[in-house]
Motif scaffolding. Sequence first.
Motif, PDB file in Angstrom:
ATOM      1  N   PHE A 253      67.744 -20.181  11.410  1.00  0.00           N
ATOM      2  CA  PHE A 253      67.809 -18.916  12.146  1.00  0.00           C
ATOM      3  C   PHE A 253      66.987 -18.927  13.428  1.00  0.00           C
ATOM      4  N   LYS A 254      65.945 -19.725  13.488  1.00  0.00           N
ATOM      5  CA  LYS A 254      65.056 -19.684  14.648  1.00  0.00           C
ATOM      6  C   LYS A 254      65.803 -19.905  15.960  1.00  0.00           C
ATOM      7  N   ASN A 255      66.658 -20.920  16.006  1.00  0.00           N
ATOM      8  CA  ASN A 255      67.405 -21.210  17.232  1.00  0.00           C
ATOM      9  C   ASN A 255      68.355 -20.078  17.588  1.00  0.00           C
ATOM     10  N   ALA A 276      70.680  -6.366  14.267  1.00  0.00           N
ATOM     11  CA  ALA A 276      71.711  -7.281  13.766  1.00  0.00           C
ATOM     12  C   ALA A 276      71.082  -8.557  13.204  1.00  0.00           C
ATOM     13  N   LEU A 277      70.120  -9.126  13.922  1.00  0.00           N
ATOM     14  CA  LEU A 277      69.456 -10.348  13.454  1.00  0.00           C
ATOM     15  C   LEU A 277      68.653 -10.089  12.181  1.00  0.00           C
ATOM     16  N   SER A 278      67.980  -8.949  12.132  1.00  0.00           N
ATOM     17  CA  SER A 278      67.190  -8.609  10.952  1.00  0.00           C
ATOM     18  C   SER A 278      68.078  -8.476   9.725  1.00  0.00           C
ATOM     19  N   ASP A 279      69.188  -7.745   9.883  1.00  0.00           N
ATOM     20  CA  ASP A 279      70.114  -7.548   8.760  1.00  0.00           C
ATOM     21  C   ASP A 279      70.731  -8.873   8.314  1.00  0.00           C
ATOM     22  N   GLU A 280      71.107  -9.699   9.277  1.00  0.00           N
ATOM     23  CA  GLU A 280      71.759 -10.972   8.952  1.00  0.00           C
ATOM     24  C   GLU A 280      70.794 -11.907   8.229  1.00  0.00           C
ATOM     25  N   PHE A 281      69.541 -11.937   8.679  1.00  0.00           N
ATOM     26  CA  PHE A 281      68.558 -12.824   8.043  1.00  0.00           C
ATOM     27  C   PHE A 281      68.260 -12.361   6.620  1.00  0.00           C
ATOM     28  N   GLU A 282      68.092 -11.064   6.440  1.00  0.00           N
ATOM     29  CA  GLU A 282      67.827 -10.529   5.101  1.00  0.00           C
ATOM     30  C   GLU A 282      69.004 -10.813   4.167  1.00  0.00           C
ATOM     31  N   GLU A 283      70.217 -10.645   4.681  1.00  0.00           N
ATOM     32  CA  GLU A 283      71.405 -10.909   3.869  1.00  0.00           C
ATOM     33  C   GLU A 283      71.496 -12.390   3.507  1.00  0.00           C
ATOM     34  N   SER A 284      71.117 -13.264   4.427  1.00  0.00           N
ATOM     35  CA  SER A 284      71.152 -14.706   4.152  1.00  0.00           C
ATOM     36  C   SER A 284      70.211 -15.075   3.022  1.00  0.00           C
ATOM     37  N   LEU A 285      69.014 -14.498   3.019  1.00  0.00           N
ATOM     38  CA  LEU A 285      68.082 -14.770   1.933  1.00  0.00           C
ATOM     39  C   LEU A 285      68.638 -14.282   0.602  1.00  0.00           C
ATOM     40  N   ASN A 286      69.267 -13.102   0.619  1.00  0.00           N
ATOM     41  CA  ASN A 286      69.845 -12.558  -0.616  1.00  0.00           C
ATOM     42  C   ASN A 286      70.966 -13.434  -1.156  1.00  0.00           C
ATOM     43  N   VAL A 287      71.807 -13.921  -0.257  1.00  0.00           N
ATOM     44  CA  VAL A 287      72.986 -14.706  -0.662  1.00  0.00           C
ATOM     45  C   VAL A 287      72.597 -16.123  -1.075  1.00  0.00           C
ATOM     46  N   GLU A 288      71.748 -16.759  -0.261  1.00  0.00           N
ATOM     47  CA  GLU A 288      71.407 -18.162  -0.492  1.00  0.00           C
ATOM     48  C   GLU A 288      70.385 -18.338  -1.605  1.00  0.00           C
ATOM     49  N   LEU A 289      69.488 -17.376  -1.772  1.00  0.00           N
ATOM     50  CA  LEU A 289      68.413 -17.494  -2.758  1.00  0.00           C
ATOM     51  C   LEU A 289      68.586 -16.436  -3.834  1.00  0.00           C
ATOM     52  N   GLU A 295      63.906  -7.143  -3.876  1.00  0.00           N
ATOM     53  CA  GLU A 295      62.655  -6.697  -3.264  1.00  0.00           C
ATOM     54  C   GLU A 295      61.903  -7.861  -2.629  1.00  0.00           C
ATOM     55  N   THR A 296      61.892  -9.011  -3.316  1.00  0.00           N
ATOM     56  CA  THR A 296      61.197 -10.183  -2.788  1.00  0.00           C
ATOM     57  C   THR A 296      61.898 -10.704  -1.539  1.00  0.00           C
ATOM     58  N   SER A 297      63.226 -10.752  -1.559  1.00  0.00           N
ATOM     59  CA  SER A 297      63.979 -11.194  -0.380  1.00  0.00           C
ATOM     60  C   SER A 297      63.707 -10.300   0.820  1.00  0.00           C
ATOM     61  N   MET A 298      63.701  -8.984   0.582  1.00  0.00           N
ATOM     62  CA  MET A 298      63.432  -8.034   1.669  1.00  0.00           C
ATOM     63  C   MET A 298      62.032  -8.224   2.234  1.00  0.00           C
ATOM     64  N   MET A 299      61.048  -8.390   1.350  1.00  0.00           N
ATOM     65  CA  MET A 299      59.667  -8.560   1.787  1.00  0.00           C
ATOM     66  C   MET A 299      59.517  -9.825   2.623  1.00  0.00           C
ATOM     67  N   LEU A 300      60.107 -10.933   2.154  1.00  0.00           N
ATOM     68  CA  LEU A 300      60.012 -12.189   2.895  1.00  0.00           C
ATOM     69  C   LEU A 300      60.714 -12.082   4.245  1.00  0.00           C
ATOM     70  N   ALA A 301      61.890 -11.450   4.252  1.00  0.00           N
ATOM     71  CA  ALA A 301      62.637 -11.297   5.503  1.00  0.00           C
ATOM     72  C   ALA A 301      61.842 -10.489   6.519  1.00  0.00           C
ATOM     73  N   ILE A 304      58.840 -12.554   7.841  1.00  0.00           N
ATOM     74  CA  ILE A 304      59.218 -13.645   8.754  1.00  0.00           C
ATOM     75  C   ILE A 304      59.676 -13.084  10.090  1.00  0.00           C
ATOM     76  N   ILE A 305      60.415 -11.985  10.064  1.00  0.00           N
ATOM     77  CA  ILE A 305      60.852 -11.341  11.316  1.00  0.00           C
ATOM     78  C   ILE A 305      59.633 -10.901  12.124  1.00  0.00           C
ATOM     79  N   SER A 306      58.626 -10.351  11.450  1.00  0.00           N
ATOM     80  CA  SER A 306      57.401  -9.945  12.146  1.00  0.00           C
ATOM     81  C   SER A 306      56.680 -11.148  12.733  1.00  0.00           C
ATOM     82  N   SER A 307      56.764 -12.300  12.047  1.00  0.00           N
ATOM     83  CA  SER A 307      56.136 -13.510  12.596  1.00  0.00           C
ATOM     84  C   SER A 307      56.878 -13.975  13.841  1.00  0.00           C
ATOM     85  N   TRP A 308      58.197 -13.777  13.885  1.00  0.00           N
ATOM     86  CA  TRP A 308      58.958 -14.120  15.084  1.00  0.00           C
ATOM     87  C   TRP A 308      58.541 -13.253  16.265  1.00  0.00           C
TER      88      TRP A 308
END
Length: 317
Positions: A253-255, A276-289, A295-301, A304-308
């Motif tokens: 996602f970084k690139n 859009a990027l926030s929603d897509e990243f959160e959805e990716s964590l939910n789907v892939e992991l 709740e854990t996926s949302m927290m991590l997303a 990480i978005i805040s770190s970006w």
Amino acid sequence: MVINWLDYKLDGNRWETLCLDICRIIYKEEYFHEVPAHYKGDGGIEGFTKSKLGVVIQCYCPDDPNLDHNKLYESQRDKVTKDIQKIIDNHGILKKIGVAKITRWIFMVPEYKDKRILEHCQNKQRMILKAKENNPKDLEYISEDFQVHIKVAADFKTEIARLIRTEITDVKLDIPELEEESINWETLDSEKSKNVSRKMKAISSTTEENPERSRKLIDYHIKRYIFGKTTLEKLSNEYPDIWNDVMKIERVFKNKVKEKTLLSYNHEMNLKTYNALSDEFEESLNVELKYLTTETSMMLAQSIISSWLADCHMEFY
């Protein structure tokens, strides 16, 4: 019984299944054997290794999840007493199934809350060694170095994480949210604080018009950045495989984040791109992991978005 870092309600059968799977990983090279109890009982053990290591295991989880500390201790004490005695009484059964030497008797429980269970295990260890001394022929499979150990779920986080990722689909990892604390973000790394402040102004035009709202928004992202850093460090230390899974998705996602945000050039477009990027990243964590709770996926997303925002990957002007 509930383990606070797993979204999984345990009973005796579920805990036994989980313990056996853990032991198949840990003792893979030690020729671990499960001992089914369907025919004439299990001889007081759930499994054993046939190597020189000489480990036997007994699993226990009370079906009542509401036992207080004393009741939990009493139930665990009685289980240890009963099954340690079987080590002596069932010497014929144990020899027949191939138990050659017992060096470690491991009592696997989700948790214990009373040090008396440790004392009780030591008493039973001495009892077994005394019994061997009095009856060396029948108890020849008991090692002179025989020890009793008690192990809890937290001792097997790495193995449980591996099982979550590959086998046990109805178990989910639940990383508890860190407690909210008041953070004076202005005392933190000034560059990161300035990055968050600048980008929030670029995303929302109302931040300049409402300083209090701006302060709260920046404070939120700094908190998420700090808490997220701590959470990811914990993830890396305790669940390295899961941490790698999260980092793989983040690297992909970084690139994309960098490109999309650089193409954005006004408040309206910035906000749309950010959402859009926030929603897509959160959805990716939910789907892939799928082995993480929502709740854990949302927290991590969010972290990480805040770190970006604090660093340079999500750039708005």
